[in-house]
Design an enzyme around this catalytic site. Structure first.
Site, PDB file in Angstrom:
ATOM      1  N   PHE A 217       0.812  -1.222   0.000  1.00 15.50           N
ATOM      2  CA  PHE A 217       0.000   0.000   0.000  1.00 15.50           C
ATOM      3  C   PHE A 217       0.842   1.267   0.000  1.00 15.50           C
ATOM      4  O   PHE A 217       0.366   2.340  -0.367  1.00 15.50           O
ATOM      5  CB  PHE A 217      -0.959  -0.006   1.198  1.00 15.50           C
ATOM      6  CG  PHE A 217      -0.341   0.445   2.491  1.00 15.50           C
ATOM      7  CD1 PHE A 217      -0.334   1.786   2.856  1.00 15.50           C
ATOM      8  CD2 PHE A 217       0.255  -0.471   3.351  1.00 15.50           C
ATOM      9  CE1 PHE A 217       0.236   2.203   4.043  1.00 15.50           C
ATOM     10  CE2 PHE A 217       0.829  -0.065   4.534  1.00 15.50           C
ATOM     11  CZ  PHE A 217       0.830   1.283   4.883  1.00 15.50           C
ATOM     12  N   LYS A 218       2.104   1.160   0.394  1.00 13.37           N
ATOM     13  CA  LYS A 218       2.938   2.363   0.470  1.00 13.37           C
ATOM     14  C   LYS A 218       3.149   2.991  -0.911  1.00 13.37           C
ATOM     15  O   LYS A 218       3.489   4.161  -1.013  1.00 13.37           O
ATOM     16  CB  LYS A 218       4.265   2.034   1.144  1.00 13.37           C
ATOM     17  CG  LYS A 218       4.056   1.729   2.627  1.00 13.37           C
ATOM     18  CD  LYS A 218       5.363   1.560   3.365  1.00 13.37           C
ATOM     19  CE  LYS A 218       5.143   1.403   4.857  1.00 13.37           C
ATOM     20  NZ  LYS A 218       4.667   0.045   5.241  1.00 13.37           N
TER      21      LYS A 218
END
Ligand SMILES: *Cc1c(COP(=O)(O)O)cnc(C)c1O
Length: 465
Positions: A114-115
């Site tokens: 998700f980063k």
């Protein structure tokens, strides 16, 4: 129309930065974290974020929080890149597991965690802010895996920026290392430090404050205390809530530094259809004990299968406490200085009550995590990463206790953590083509000892190159 939004610090810094100043600084000069001086009024936010494409939502959100002065071209690029990283075949990647349970797959971006969403948004915005000031920037970051990979793929090749990533030698998974070191662009320097993650973090702190490094020009970090990182994670809460078709679903967030969960808090604050927020932590349970027992206590982080959540002092907790204390910077400052000095602090009753109204938390053991990887496969045909498994354990426990519809954030692709998944399922997870393609390719990284001098020399040489 370009709106100006002033930013202040959680410890009282009132030198008011604009959006660009907040993202270039990272941390406020007094050690506090940046927040907008005022939250946008919920009605205005709902209007600005009324249904459109994901990219349109990101654009509206960026303008709402004062990024408009960076210019339309930068905003367009930022929104397009984060949208590309988020969507799967043009759609919100929400998978329904049961009537009242969904997974939001946040792993379809370039490094499969998700980063990517926030980093892909940050790179063009940072470049634009630097162009306006006619400055260059050195970014230094420590990583236990996912942050470094996402930063290399986002900031690699970005004008005016040099990036240095420190990872602990032989202590990140080979998959994660290759994402940083294969085809690394020329502005990226990968250093494998002979030590652990704490050594890497200590080196970054030392270098950011080092006179020689600072004399060479502006320097900052890309960790999750950066306001831009948080903002890049807000739109997917709004999109997921909408795609679920239910009003105000709860969100269960696998949590380390509390950055992702705080983005959910922001989404709700500005009027998004976000129900209760639950932070699921692994055996490193400082946050859960703070919320459940009222004592925020530092312990030594113990390595777990969900390695990206092995955090003992979640940095974004300070933003939540600041809000829970009615934005009283003096009390926030006092509380966190006690924590730093004593290693623990008792949360005042009023603060605890306010915190519990906003967020709950629970801790999940290693055995529960492994069992959930098996359950998810058997029951729903899903191969999940250990971080996602932690979230699912918490969600099922909440459902047993009567919770309504819940969306669990799937924070990384299982193939990034093949060992834990193979241990649970007996077979390794299947890697997406982009990950598999990194195998047996030449890697670029330098191995160095944990002494400051040697690392500093390499960092300065990279800045000059
Ligand atoms: C970073 C990370 C987390 C924790 O996110 P925070 O914002 O630090 O709470 C969870 N899962 C994965 C896979 C991560 O990379």
């Amino acid at each position: 129309m370009t709106q100006t939004v002033p930013y202040i610090g959680t410890r009282g810094f009132a030198g008011e930065r604009d959006f660009a100043g907040a993202i270039l600084d990272g941390l406020a000069p007094d050690g506090g974290l940046y927040v907008p001086a005022q939250w946008p009024e919920a009605g205005a936010a709902t209007a600005a974020l009324s249904p459109g494409s994901y990219k349109d939502q990101v654009l509206a959100l960026l303008r709402l929080f004062g990024a408009g002065r960076l210019g339309d071209a930068a905003l367009e690029t930022a929104a397009e890149r984060t949208s590309q990283a988020f969507l799967k075949d043009g759609r919100t990647p929400l998978v329904q597991l049961e009537d009242d349970l969904w997974l939001l797959e946040l792993f379809h971006g370039p490094t499969h965690a998700f980063k990517d969403m926030a980093m892909q948004m940050m790179a063009p915005l940072t470049a634009a802010a630097l162009a306006q000031r006619d400055e260059d920037l050195l970014l230094i970051t420590a990583t236990s895996g996912d942050t470094g990979a996402a930063a290399v793929r986002a900031f690699g090749g970005t004008e005016r920026i040099k990036l240095v990533v420190l990872h602990p030698h032989n202590r990140v998974s080979p998959v994660q290392r290759r994402q940083m070191t294969v085809d690394a662009p020329a502005n990226v320097l990968n250093l494998a430090i002979e030590g652990d993650f704490d050594d890497c973090q200590r080196l970054v702190k030392t270098l950011l404050a080092d006179d020689h490094v600072r004399a060479a020009g502006a320097v900052s970090s890309v960790n999750s205390i950066n306001w831009g990182r948080l903002l890049g994670q807000v739109p997917y809460y709004l999109a997921a809530a909408r795609a679920s078709g239910v009003a105000n679903p709860d969100f269960v967030v696998p949590t380390g530094n509390f950055g992702d969960a705080f983005a959910g808090w922001i989404a709700r604050k500005i009027g998004g259809s976000v129900g209760h927020l639950h932070a699921a932590v692994n055996q490193n349970d400082a946050l859960a004990r703070a919320l459940n027992d009222g004592v925020y206590q530092r312990t030594t982080a113990r390595p777990s299968a969900s390695i990206s959540m092995d955090v003992q002092a979640p940095s974004n907790f300070e933003r939540l406490v600041f809000e829970a204390l009615g934005r009283d910077a003096a009390r926030t400052e006092a509380l966190f200085s006690t924590f730093v000095r004593e290693g623990e602090v008792t949360l005042p009753a009023d603060a605890l009550k306010a915190l519990r109204a906003e967020v709950s938390a629970s801790s999940v053991s290693e055995a529960q995590t492994a069992a959930m990887i098996q359950t998810a496969h058997r029951r729903w045909g899903q191969v999940v990463c250990p971080h996602t498994a932690v979230g699912l354990v918490a969600a099922l426990a909440r459902r047993d206790a009567g919770a309504g519809p819940q969306i669990v954030l799937a924070t990384a692709h299982a193939a990034k953590f093949p060992d834990a998944v193979e241990a649970a399922l007996g077979t390794p997870p299947q890697a997406p083509a982009a990950l598999a393609a990194l195998e047996n390719r030449p890697e670029a990284f330098a191995i160095c000892g944990p002494q400051t001098d040697g690392v500093r020399d390499r960092v300065l040489a990279h800045r000059r190159a």
